[in-house]
Write an enzyme that holds these catalytic residues in place. Structure first.
Site, short mmCIF file in Angstrom:
data_model
loop_
_atom_site.label_atom_id
_atom_site.label_comp_id
_atom_site.label_asym_id
_atom_site.label_seq_id
_atom_site.Cartn_x
_atom_site.Cartn_y
_atom_site.Cartn_z
N CYS A 135 35.87 33.47 40.21
CA CYS A 135 34.55 32.93 39.87
C CYS A 135 34.66 31.43 39.61
O CYS A 135 35.11 31.02 38.52
CB CYS A 135 33.96 33.65 38.66
SG CYS A 135 32.34 33.02 38.16
N CYS A 138 32.48 30.26 36.67
CA CYS A 138 33.03 30.65 35.37
C CYS A 138 34.20 29.76 34.96
O CYS A 138 34.31 29.37 33.79
CB CYS A 138 33.51 32.10 35.41
SG CYS A 138 32.32 33.30 36.00
N ASP A 139 35.08 29.46 35.90
CA ASP A 139 36.37 28.86 35.55
C ASP A 139 36.62 27.47 36.10
O ASP A 139 37.65 26.86 35.81
CB ASP A 139 37.50 29.79 36.03
CG ASP A 139 37.45 31.15 35.36
OD1 ASP A 139 36.95 31.24 34.23
OD2 ASP A 139 37.91 32.13 35.99
#
Length: 312
Positions: A135, A138-139
């Site tokens: 992701c 997300c990261d």
């Protein structure tokens, strides 16, 4: 354990699930969404969408919040973060058991979506969360000024590679073929980005590191030559597989596990419908998931009416 009874239980709270919930609740039947995660599905992790009609650009989380608010207007019940133990689609009523609750339903609409496929190579499992991520939204911020690799050549891979250039000093796109599969407009964004370099005809065979990822082993598909590429992160985007672990074997599925349906979203079991990414469909987009959800709910309504002896 609390027992609930509904006309329809929708498994999954992404765009397909919320669309089904909206149409079912507005149709006057009792409906609930049960999800193993927080509601919103995959689009909640998208930085922005620019191909959903009516919005030139909108954040994925913002769009799904609008889906949820719309369904709430008609009284849709929601049960997020439910650890599902068993799903019985054959019985009547259908029974879904979680750690804390039991749901009985006349119909079930499966909207569990899909998840990223893994490379299944040495080092992948070991370094999840320590250089291996699925992701970018997300990261991505964890990779500021670092060199990273994205594996794949479709829309998701190329879009996420472009997104990751916001943080990384360099992004390699590693693709096993000699041309990308992404839409032309998305490809061009990658070609125009100075931080992106594409490595063609190449597969990743191993992920290496100590505490975190520091390199990957590449194999050229034409020469069979192995090389080492220094990277601090790797993002595989090579496809998806359906979330059907608790459903497998109860309904007809294709060779990859995706659920087979007809044009009404009906599965091989009476009263059970599958919508969105979990089914065998030629296009997996938010708009097609929402369309599936509406269709599945309408025909679930018709099925419920038939159980009451109402002509449909």
């Amino acid at each position: 354990m609390q027992t609930y009874e509904f006309d329809t239980v929708i498994l999954g709270g992404g765009p397909a699930g919320f669309s089904a919930g909206l149409y079912a609740s507005r149709g006057g039947i009792s409906a609930a969404i049960v999800d193993v995660n927080m509601l919103g599905g995959q689009p909640s992790n998208y930085l922005e969408l620019e191909n959903y009609p009516g919005f030139s650009k909108i954040g994925g989380y913002d769009l799904m919040e609008k889906f949820e608010q719309h369904a709430d207007m008609f009284g849709l019940q929601k049960f997020p973060m439910q650890e599902i133990e068993t799903i019985d689609l054959v019985s009547q009523p259908k029974i879904i058991k979680t750690k804390t609750d039991e749901f009985h339903a006349k119909t079930v609409i499966i909207a569990t979506g899909a998840k990223p496929m893994k490379l299944c190579i040495p080092g992948e499992e070991e370094f999840i969360g320590r250089g291996v991520s699925y992701c970018a939204v997300c990261d991505g911020a964890f990779y500021k000024d670092k060199v990273i690799a994205v594996v794949g050549g479709g829309n998701s891979a190329v879009e996420e590679a472009v997104y990751l250039t916001r943080f990384a000093s360099k992004v390699y796109i590693i693709h096993r073929r000699d041309e990308l599969r992404a839409d032309k407009i998305i490809q061009q964004r990658a070609f125009d980005n100075e931080k992106i370099e594409i490595i063609w005809d190449t597969c990743v065979t191993e992920i290496k590191g100590e505490n975190t990822v520091n390199s990957i082993i590449l194999k050229n598909a034409k020469s069979a030559e192995f090389t080492t590429l220094g990277v601090e992160g790797i993002f595989p985007y090579i496809g998806i597989c359906p979330n059907v672990e608790k459903i497998n074997g109860q309904v007809a599925q294709d060779s990859k596990g995706f659920i087979l349906t007809d044009e009404t979203m009906k599965t091989s079991i009476e009263g059970v419908y599958a919508v969105g990414d979990v089914r065998n469909t030629p296009l997996r987009q938010v708009i097609t998931a929402a369309s599936d959800g509406a269709t599945g709910a309408v025909y679930a309504l018709k099925y419920i009416d038939s159980l009451k002896g109402v002509k449909v």
